[in-house]
Design an enzyme around this catalytic site. Structure first.
Site, short mmCIF file in Angstrom:
data_model
loop_
_atom_site.label_atom_id
_atom_site.label_comp_id
_atom_site.label_asym_id
_atom_site.label_seq_id
_atom_site.Cartn_x
_atom_site.Cartn_y
_atom_site.Cartn_z
N ASP A 16 -4.79 7.20 -12.10
CA ASP A 16 -5.32 5.84 -12.22
C ASP A 16 -5.31 5.13 -10.88
O ASP A 16 -4.49 5.40 -10.01
CB ASP A 16 -4.51 5.03 -13.23
CG ASP A 16 -3.06 4.86 -12.81
OD1 ASP A 16 -2.77 3.91 -12.06
OD2 ASP A 16 -2.22 5.68 -13.21
N HIS A 50 -10.10 2.86 -0.96
CA HIS A 50 -10.33 2.46 0.43
C HIS A 50 -11.12 1.16 0.41
O HIS A 50 -12.20 1.07 0.99
CB HIS A 50 -11.04 3.57 1.21
CG HIS A 50 -10.28 4.00 2.42
ND1 HIS A 50 -10.87 4.28 3.63
CD2 HIS A 50 -8.95 4.19 2.62
CE1 HIS A 50 -9.95 4.63 4.51
NE2 HIS A 50 -8.78 4.59 3.92
N ASN A 51 -10.55 0.17 -0.27
CA ASN A 51 -11.27 -1.07 -0.54
C ASN A 51 -11.42 -1.95 0.69
O ASN A 51 -12.53 -2.33 1.07
CB ASN A 51 -10.55 -1.84 -1.65
CG ASN A 51 -10.44 -1.05 -2.93
OD1 ASN A 51 -11.25 -0.17 -3.20
ND2 ASN A 51 -9.43 -1.35 -3.73
N HIS A 100 0.82 -1.21 0.00
CA HIS A 100 0.00 0.00 0.00
C HIS A 100 0.86 1.26 0.00
O HIS A 100 0.49 2.26 -0.61
CB HIS A 100 -0.92 -0.01 1.23
CG HIS A 100 -1.93 1.09 1.25
ND1 HIS A 100 -3.08 1.05 0.48
CD2 HIS A 100 -1.98 2.25 1.93
CE1 HIS A 100 -3.79 2.14 0.71
NE2 HIS A 100 -3.14 2.88 1.58
N GLY A 127 -1.54 8.42 -8.94
CA GLY A 127 -2.64 7.47 -8.76
C GLY A 127 -2.43 6.62 -7.53
O GLY A 127 -1.79 7.02 -6.55
N ARG A 156 -7.65 15.51 1.61
CA ARG A 156 -6.41 16.04 2.22
C ARG A 156 -5.27 16.04 1.20
O ARG A 156 -4.43 16.94 1.20
CB ARG A 156 -6.05 15.25 3.48
CG ARG A 156 -6.94 15.58 4.66
CD ARG A 156 -6.38 15.03 5.97
NE ARG A 156 -6.27 13.58 5.96
CZ ARG A 156 -7.28 12.75 6.18
NH1 ARG A 156 -8.50 13.22 6.38
NH2 ARG A 156 -7.09 11.44 6.18
#
Length: 782
Positions: A520, A96-97, A50, A557, A117
């Site tokens: 993306d 934010h899966n 992440h 992205g 933000r």
């Protein structure tokens, strides 16, 4: 791999931080010692997929990132493009899966807060939000709960913070059961003379913590977002952050006021990995270090330890570097807005992140080891497509039931083309998303030009605020869209990704906007699976090629991997590969824009691009279509191949026609093909249409009506412009256009007939409006 000798942590403790044994060994080598628990946690979040993109970074390097209008590309909080007239637009997409799968309301809400933000950290005032949402079947009660929770979370945060949600997309497919996708895009208009960057500088400059307090919410959210979902994930609610949109509204105003003072050297949002990420990224980008004292951080819970401070993802927090001697000026601004602001550290020459706690050193790590020199995996991609795709590609329309001018000849009886059309309109993916967007305040700020559902892209008026809080009068606007047909990408990652870029540019062109740049969001399954990595690699190749060809550079992205759900046997169930393309475009004159609905009775209807006679060929096909999935429950075939040269021609013609005032309406032919595009234009304009199609060379009428493909735009043009318009079309597109028919009266019907006057489809506006308009509500109330 075995752990180094005398390791103070068990293998389970190390893997719980998202680290592999070989990564732990690398940490020991870099530090020259074993890390303590706080440092282990810092490496765990910063070396997560992440945060550091360790599997995707090599693939992202092929994206074009430079362009005439690009002011800021990848690497900052958001991309920035030049709109002319002194206007600059910041924009970015984030996912934010995983949090939304566990706690849909807060997961989605904080996704909105986080992307906002990223925008105002650059010095831009947020002006619009869009979202791309994916869920499983609405027949599943859990999907209905997730869907309702996510939409409520987005609407709650966006409405309260005062930023309009102006557009987006929603798809439903069993591939997303248990693993919804929540991608949020934000746009902002720059208000500061200089773009605010995130690299710290100036030895001795104070480091300010501003915004909300720090608590234990969101602990380890970055690592959580880098792992597969399982039943145990439902217990990971502490990894989901809790947002306060009213506090964020104050934070927006305070930050923009602070930036205008010229006292801010650098700024960074505390998003994923919280204090750890903001300190290490700011230090690494500036080539300096940061010395931070946790005892000075405002907290909302007692008894917190360094590990918790450093990994907390409490929302609405920022880190500033101020010019020495001007820190009180900034503190006063934040206090006036009712926010915390304290000097918690300073910039140091040694390029390390040093964390102090209760008089001692809680952590000390080279900044680059956390934020720049992170692990990188160069994986080998498959040399040929996987077997399941070869099987899918072998499918042909010959496998479908026979059809005639009246409909499909099924074993259960005939299904008329009228009924097929109504069934497709009632498919939740195609149906009206009014249930979603009516919950959003899409007109707050009073700059939304086209309402959701009225056009193929959102259009927002540009009204920058002046120093006296008045608004500067500008007649230009910005258009934005989010697009991806993931079924195409599943069936052909390379072609499907190209199609996503092409569709985004086409949707912008349909409102009269010049496509400028891309952000993306790459939503994929595990890259450690050879098929998963091949899908990611092929999709990136397709995105890069299409962006280069269409001159839409990528400004940044998000990558979200490990989007798969572990079934009770522990077998991963991956989502469809879903590279969502966010694209922005410039509208020079807001008096020259288009919606998708018919405007005037008697207008002529044209199809620009691939002619209907080509239906069934490589560029327009039933492979991967909504018709095939909904009517025949089949996911197979080759999806449409993309002709980027024709795309550019068709889009340029559409934009020129709109700006000349020739085109009254424009609508992309997407899911459901020409029949659905016609129906949607009828519904939006509440006018009918009489269409004549030449069926003489068509082997199957469903290919003519419902085949899908790019480079096709449906437009309506006033009758008195016919000669001029058709002359222009022949000059620019040669044979790649055709006149289909004419717009009829308000509340009449959509009538599609063959050239020998056989009726194929004849439905009233009321029938198609009802099927399309109530589908999602009916599913939710079932």
């Amino acid at each position: 791999m075995s752990l180094p000798a005398n390791t103070p942590f068990s293998l389970e403790e190390i893997t719980a931080e998202g680290l592999k044994p070989e990564e732990y060994a690398e940490i020991v080598q870099r530090l020259g010692r074993h890390p303590n628990l706080a440092e282990l946690g810092m490496f765990g979040v910063m070396w997560s997929e992440h945060c550091c993109y360790k599997n995707s970074r090599p693939l992202l390097k092929q994206f074009p990132t430079q362009g005439q209008r690009v002011l800021v590309g990848p690497g900052e909080n958001a991309g920035v493009v030049d709109l002319g007239e002194g206007l600059r637009l910041a924009f970015k997409i984030e996912s934010h899966n995983h949090p939304s799968a566990v706690e849909p309301f807060q997961g989605a809400a904080t996704g909105v807060g986080g992307i906002l933000r990223d925008i105002f950290t650059m010095g831009a005032r947020p002006i619009a939000l869009l979202n791309s949402l994916r869920f499983g079947s609405l027949d599943d009660p859990r999907t209905r709960r997730l869907f309702s929770g996510v939409v409520s979370g987005i609407s709650h945060y966006g409405n309260c913070v005062g930023v309009p949600t102006v557009g987006g997309e929603v798809y439903f497919d069993p591939a997303y059961t248990g693993n919804p996708l929540v991608n949020v895009m934000a746009l902002g208009l720059m208000e500061t003379p200089e773009i605010v960057k995130s690299g710290a500088s100036g030895i001795g400059n104070p480091v300010l913590y501003v915004g909300s307090t720090t608590g234990r919410d969101g602990m380890g959210g970055a690592s959580f977002a880098s792992a597969e979902l399982s039943e145990a994930s439902l217990d990971d609610r502490p990894a989901v952050q809790v947002g306060d949109p009213f506090l964020e509204k104050s934070l927006i105003e305070a930050c923009l006021e602070a930036f205008k003072t010229g006292a801010v050297v650098a700024a960074q949002d505390m998003g994923a990995a919280g204090i750890t990420c903001s300190t290490s990224e700011m230090a690494a980008k500036g080539g300096v270090g940061i010395d931070l004292d946790l005892d000075l951080i405002p907290v909302r819970e007692k008894g917190m330890v360094p590990y918790e401070y450093l990994l907390s993802e409490s929302q609405e927090r920022m880190l500033f570097v101020a010019y020495k001697g001007r820190e009180q000026e900034l503190i006063d601004i934040f206090h006036r807005w009712g926010l915390h602001a304290v000097v918690a550290g300073r910039v140091i020459e040694e390029p390390i992140v040093r964390i102090r706690f209760q008089g001692g050193i809680a952590a000390e790590i080279p900044a680059a080891a956390l934020a720049e020199n992170t692990p990188l995996y160069h994986r080998q991609s498959l040399t040929e497509p996987p077997d399941f795709l070869k099987t899918a590609w072998a499918w042909t329309p010959a496998a479908l039931p026979p059809c005639s001018t009246t409909g499909l000849q099924l074993e259960s009886g005939e299904k008329t083309w009228n009924q097929v059309l109504l069934d497709l309109l009632a498919s939740p993916t195609i149906a009206s998303k009014r249930w979603v967007y009516r919950q959003y305040d899409h007109q707050v700020q009073n700059n939304t030009v086209l309402l959701p559902g009225a056009a193929d892209a959102a259009v927002v008026r540009l009204r920058p605020q002046l120093a006296d809080q008045a608004c500067q009068g500008v007649n230009s606007g910005v258009a934005a869209t989010l697009d991806c047909n993931a079924r195409y990408v599943y069936l052909h990652p390379y072609a499907g990704a190209k199609a996503a870029v092409a569709e985004a540019a086409r949707n912008l062109s349909c409102v009269g906007a010049e496509p400028l740049a891309v952000t993306d969001n790459l939503n994929f399954a595990s890259p450690e699976n050879p098929v998963g990595y091949w899908q990611l690699a092929e999709a990136c190749r397709g995105l890069a090629e299409a962006c280069r060809e269409l001159n839409t550079p990528v400004t940044g992205g998000n990558v979200s991997l490990y989007n798969e759900t572990l079934d009770p046997e522990g077998k991963p169930q991956p989502i469809y590969p879903t590279p969502v393309v966010g694209m922005v475009g410039l509208i020079p004159d807001l008096n020259r824009i288009c919606g998708q609905g018919w405007q005037s009775t008697g207008d002529l209807i044209y199809l620009l691009g691939v002619p209907l006679s080509d239906a069934g060929h490589a560029t327009v096909t039933l492979g991967g279509s909504e018709y095939l999935a909904t009517i025949h429950q089949t996911i197979a075939g080759q999806p449409p191949q993309v002709d980027l040269a024709l795309e550019k021609q068709v889009q340029a013609v559409c934009r020129h026609g709109i700006r000349q005032g020739w085109i009254h309406s424009a609508h992309d032919c997407a899911e459901g093909g020409i029949a659905i595009a016609l129906a949607e234009a009828c519904i939006s304009g509440q006018r009918g249409a009489e269409i004549e199609l030449d069926c003489s060379d068509i082997s199957r009428l469903d290919q003519l009506l419902f085949a899908e493909g790019g480079a096709r735009i449906l437009v309506s043009v006033p009758l008195d412009q016919q000669t001029l318009w058709e002359s222009y079309l022949e000059e620019q597109l040669q044979g790649h256009w055709q006149r289909l028919g004419q717009v009829t009266e308000i509340n009449s019907c959509l009538w599609v007939r063959s050239s020998d006057n056989l009726s194929l489809i004849q439905v009233t506006i009321e029938e198609i409006s009802t099927a399309w308009g109530k589908a999602i509500e009916n599913k939710l109330s079932a």
